[in-house]
Enzyme design. Structure first.
Site, mmCIF file in Angstrom:
data_model
loop_
_atom_site.group_PDB
_atom_site.id
_atom_site.type_symbol
_atom_site.label_atom_id
_atom_site.label_comp_id
_atom_site.label_asym_id
_atom_site.label_seq_id
_atom_site.Cartn_x
_atom_site.Cartn_y
_atom_site.Cartn_z
ATOM 1 N N GLU B 75 5.789 6.737 20.451
ATOM 2 C CA GLU B 75 6.072 5.747 21.507
ATOM 3 C C GLU B 75 7.540 5.324 21.533
ATOM 4 O O GLU B 75 8.081 5.027 22.602
ATOM 5 C CB GLU B 75 5.173 4.517 21.338
ATOM 6 C CG GLU B 75 3.737 4.735 21.781
ATOM 7 C CD GLU B 75 2.898 5.472 20.742
ATOM 8 O OE1 GLU B 75 3.341 5.590 19.583
ATOM 9 O OE2 GLU B 75 1.795 5.932 21.089
ATOM 10 N N HIS B 144 -7.325 -1.872 20.952
ATOM 11 C CA HIS B 144 -7.221 -1.119 22.210
ATOM 12 C C HIS B 144 -7.567 -1.980 23.408
ATOM 13 O O HIS B 144 -7.999 -1.471 24.441
ATOM 14 C CB HIS B 144 -8.128 0.107 22.171
ATOM 15 C CG HIS B 144 -7.639 1.192 21.265
ATOM 16 N ND1 HIS B 144 -7.573 1.035 19.912
ATOM 17 C CD2 HIS B 144 -7.170 2.436 21.530
ATOM 18 C CE1 HIS B 144 -7.102 2.149 19.367
ATOM 19 N NE2 HIS B 144 -6.838 3.011 20.314
#
Lengths: 337, 340
Positions: B75, B144
Site C-alpha cells: 500500500e 475490514h
C-alpha cells in the site's frame, strides 16, 4: 593546459575537460553554500532544522551530471546538495531556507521540503525513505507514457531499513521501471552506526532480493558515482529496469546543526576530512590531469563565494511572505476548501 | 433505496437514455469514460485486473497493462507511486481494497500527498484519486470494516467523497478524477451490489460540496453519511406514518462540506441528528454538530444528537456486528425523543 607527465590513466567516461572541471565547480558550489548555511544558522540569521551535505558532495554532483533535462530526482532531509546539483539556483534556495517569499516554495517548505518541479526536483523530504515510492511513481508515469526519462531517488542508509524501501524498489523492479535508487550510505542513521542497523555488509547486497543490479561505488569519487549512475540511466532508458547504487560516503558535519556528535569519535571525523574529502580528491586529480592549477582553483573559489554571497544578499533582502499565504495553496484552484 | 423525488430531479437534469446499474457498475462506467477521455488517467492497485468487487472489471481488457496496473500487496508503494506519477503529469486512480489497508500507507497519504501542494508553495498539481471501500455489515470483523473518513478529513489538502447512490458514485468519481487535488474516494461495501438505479448513459458530473436533500420535511433534520442515508430514509418513512416529517440530507462530500444546506435545513426544522458508521468519538457528527451550533444556535430547539458506531472495534459475531451499526429503530427512537 598541458598534461603533466605523471597524469594518472583514468576512464574519463567520455567526458571532456570542461565537463570534468564542472564536477569540481558543482561540488564547490554545494560546499560553499552549506558552509554559509552553517555560518548563518550559528549567527541566528537562518532558523529551523538544517541538515548539511558537507562531505557527500560527490554523490549529488556525479549522479545529477548523469541525468538529462526531463529526468527527475526525489531527495531527502539532507537535500541542499541534490537541489544544487540538479540545477536549482542558490538565491531562491537560500531564500527558501530563510522562509522568504522569493524562495522556491514561497517560504512554506523550508530546508526539508525544498522543491522545484520545473527542474525535475520532486522535493526534499522530511520523512526517511518516503522519496523511494515517489520516485517509483515518477518512473511509473514515464513508463506508462513510453517516454525515455528516468527517475532517480536519493536516500540514506537509514532509509534502506524502512518498509518504503522494500515496497518501492520491489514494485519498480516488477515492472522494470526506469528508476535509479541511489543510497547515500554516510554510515550513520542519525546517531546510530550503520553496522548496528544493517545485518548485511552492504545496502547494495539487497538488490539481489529484487533481481536488479546492486552497485557499490566510492561516494567520495565523483567520477565513479557519475559512471555508475550513467550506466544505471542507460539501463533504465533501455527498459531494463532499476538499479540500486550504494555510494559509500561520509558526512563531515553532525546529523543536524546542533548535533553534539557524541556517537562518533572526533578522530574518525578528522580522518574522513583528511582522507575522504571529495573536493580535495578531485582537485588532486584535476591537477594531475593538468586540467586545473592553483590559480584556477582560486578563481573557482572566488566565483563561487561571490555567487553564495549574492544568494545570501538576495535572500536577506527578500520580503517575508504575506500573511495571506497562511491559508492559500492547500488546494488547487482557489487554494481553500 | 431512496425516494422517487430526488431520482426524478436527477432525471430532469440528465439525458433521456438511462441504464439500470449497480453502484459498482456506475463506478466502472465512470472509470471507463474518464480513461477514454484522458490518456493520463490510469488505475493501479491490488487485483484490479480481476477486480474483487467489480469496479475495475473489464478495464484491463480495454486499456491494457500500462493503464490498469496490478500491484504487489504494497500500500505504501501504491500511494507513493500514485503521488510520484501525478508529479510528472499523470492522473492516477489508486485503489485500496479495504479502507483499513490505507493505514499501511498513511505516510504517503497524509505526510506526503496531503501536504505537498502546500509545502511546495502551491507549485504542484496533484490530481490523484485514492479509491477505497469502507463500512461494516458483512461479518468481516474489526480490520475490514472501518469507516475512517474523519482521519482523512482531518488532514488539510485532502478532499473526502462519500457517494451513497449509483448516480452519485458515477458523477462524483468523474469529478474526483478531473479534480487537481488528492481525493479520498470512499465507496461502500454493501452498496456495491444492493444499490441500483437508473443512471444516464450520457456524460454528467456532480460538483463537490453540494449536499443532496434526499427527502424534505419540517420536524427534524437527519444528516446521514453514505449507507446511513438509507437508514435515515427508512426511519423517515416510518416516522411519516406517525405524522413526523424528517428532512434527510446526504452531504455527499465531507471535504468540502456543504454546511449551508445543513444549516438552512436546521433553521427550518430546529432539530438535528447526524448518523454515521464511523465511531461516535471525534466522528464527523461532532464536527457537523459543532458547525451547526456555531451557525444556527438560536434556531435549535433541542440538543443535536449523534447516532454512530459505539467506540468499540467491529465485532465478528453477526448479532453483535448488527448492534454496532446504527439502525432504523435507533434513528426513529432518537427523533421521537428529540420531539417529545
Amino acid at each position: 593546459m598541458s598534461t603533466l607527465p605523471s597524469a594518472p590513466s583514468i576512464n574519463r567516461e567520455g567526458l571532456n575537460d570542461d565537463q570534468l572541471r564542472q564536477f569540481y565547480v558543482t561540488m564547490l558550489r554545494i560546499r560553499r553554500f552549506e558552509e554559509k548555511v552553517k555560518e548563518l544558522f550559528l549567527d541566528a540569521r537562518l532558523y529551523g532544522s538544517v541538515h548539511l551535505y558537507i562531505g557527500e558532495e560527490a554523490v549529488a554532483a556525479g549522479a545529477c551530471a548523469a541525468l538529462r533535462d526531463g529526468d527527475v530526482i526525489s531527495s531527502t532531509h539532507r537535500g541542499h546538495g541534490h537541489g544544487i546539483a540538479k540545477g536549482l539556483e542558490l538565491g531562491p534556495m537560500m531564500a527558501e531556507l530563510m522562509g522568504k517569499a522569493t524562495g522556491y516554495n514561497f517560504g512554506k517548505g523550508g530546508s526539508m521540503h525544498i522543491a522545484s518541479l520545473d527542474h525535475g526536483m520532486l522535493g526534499a523530504n522530511g520523512i526517511v525513505a518516503a522519496g523511494i515510492p515517489i520516485a517509483t511513481g515518477a518512473a511509473l508515469g514515464f513508463w506508462i507514457r513510453g517516454s525515455r526519462e528516468v527517475a532517480l531517488c536519493f536516500f540514506g542508509d537509514g532509509g534502506a531499513n524502512h518498509g518504503a524501501f522494500h515496497e518501492g524498489i520491489n514494485f519498480a523492479a516488477t515492472l522494470k521501471l526506469p528508476a535509479i535508487f541511489l543510497c547515500e550510505n554516510n554510515h550513520y542513521a542519525q546517531y546510530q552506526p550503520v553496522t548496528q542497523d544493517l545485518p548485511v555488509s552492504n545496502v547494495a547486497d539487497r538488490a539481489a532480493a529484487y533481481g536488479i543490479p546492486g552497485v557499490i561505488v566510492d561516494g567520495a569519487d565523483v567520477l565513479a558515482v557519475y559512471a555508475a549512475t550513467r550506466r544505471a540511466a542507460e539501463r533504465a532508458r533501455a527498459g531494463e529496469g532499476p538499479t540500486l547504487i550504494e555510494a559509500k560516503t561520509y558526512r563531515f558535519e553532525g546529523h543536524f546543526l546542533g548535533d553534539p556528535e557524541s556517537y562518533r569519535a572526533k578522530e574518525e571525523v578528522a580522518a574522513a576530512r583528511t582522507e575522504r574529502d571529495p573536493l580535495t580528491r578531485f582537485a588532486t586529480l584535476l591537477t594531475q590531469l593538468g586540467l586545473a592549477g592553483a590559480e584556477d582553483f582560486q578563481r573557482y573559489d572566488d566565483a563561487v563565494r561571490q555567487e553564495v554571497a549574492a544568494a545570501v544578499a538576495f535572500a536577506e533582502s527578500s520580503p517575508e511572505p504575506s500573511p495571506d499565504l497562511l491559508l492559500t495553496d492547500v488546494y488547487d484552484v482557489d487554494g481553500r476548501a | 433505496m431512496g425516494g422517487h423525488e430526488w431520482r426524478n430531479e436527477y432525471a430532469k437534469k440528465a439525458a433521456s437514455v438511462m441504464s439500470e446499474v449497480s453502484y459498482s457498475q456506475a463506478l466502472n462506467m465512470a472509470l471507463r469514460e474518464e480513461m477514454r477521455r484522458d490518456p493520463r488517467v490510469f488505475c493501479l492497485g491490488e487485483d484490479i485486473k480481476e477486480s474483487t468487487y467489480g469496479v475495475t472489471r473489464g478495464l484491463y481488457e480495454e486499456f491494457g497493462p500500462r493503464r490498469v496496473i496490478g500491484t504487489p500487496i504494497s500500500e505504501t508503494a501504491i500511494a507513493g507511486a500514485a503521488l510520484g506519477a501525478a508529479l510528472v503529469g499523470m492522473r492516477p486512480v489508486a485503489e485500496f481494497m479495504y479502507m483499513t489497508f490505507m493505514m499501511s500507507a498513511m505516510d504517503q497519504l497524509v505526510n506526503q500527498a496531503a501536504k505537498m501542494k502546500y509545502m511546495f508553495g502551491g507549485r504542484a498539481l496533484l490530481p490523484i484519486v485514492f479509491r477505497t471501500m469502507a463500512g461494516a455489515g458483512r461479518s468481516n470483523a474489526a480490520q475490514h470494516t472501518q469507516s475512517l473518513e474523519t482521519w482523512f478529513a482531518h488532514a488539510p489538502g485532502l478532499k473526502v467523497v462519500m457517494p451513497s447512490t449509483p448516480y452519485d458514485a458515477k458523477g462524483l468519481l468523474k469529478t474526483a478524477i478531473r479534480d487537481d487535488n488528492p481525493v479520498i474516494f470512499i465507496e461502500n461495501k454493501l452498496l456495491y451490489a444492493t444499490a441500483k438505479e437508473q443512471v444516464p448513459v450520457a456524460e454528467y458530473t456532480i460538483p463537490f460540496g453540494q449536499a443532496a436533500v434526499r427527502r424534505t420535511g419540517e420536524h427534524v433534520t437527519i444528516v446521514g453519511l453514505q449507507r446511513m442515508v438509507e437508514i435515515a430514509l427508512a426511519a423517515a418513512a416510518e416516522l411519516a406514518s406517525a405524522g413526523i416529517e424528517a428532512e434527510v440530507i446526504d452531504p455527499r462530500t465531507l471535504v468540502p462540506l456543504d454546511l449551508d444546506t445543513i444549516v438552512a435545513s436546521v433553521q427550518k426544522t430546529h432539530r438535528l441528528i447526524v448518523v454515521h458508521e464511523a465511531h461516535e468519538r471525534m466522528g464527523a457528527g461532532a464536527e457537523i454538530i459543532a458547525q451547526v451550533v456555531a451557525h444556527a444556535f438560536d434556531y435549535l430547539d433541542a440538543p443535536p444528537q449523534r447516532i454512530a458506531n459505539p467506540n468499540v472495534p467491529t465485532p465478528f459475531n453477526r448479532m453483535l456486528e448488527e448492534l454496532s451499526i446504527p439502525s432504523v429503530a435507533q434513528v426513529v427512537a432518537a427523533v421521537q425523543s428529540l420531539l417529545s
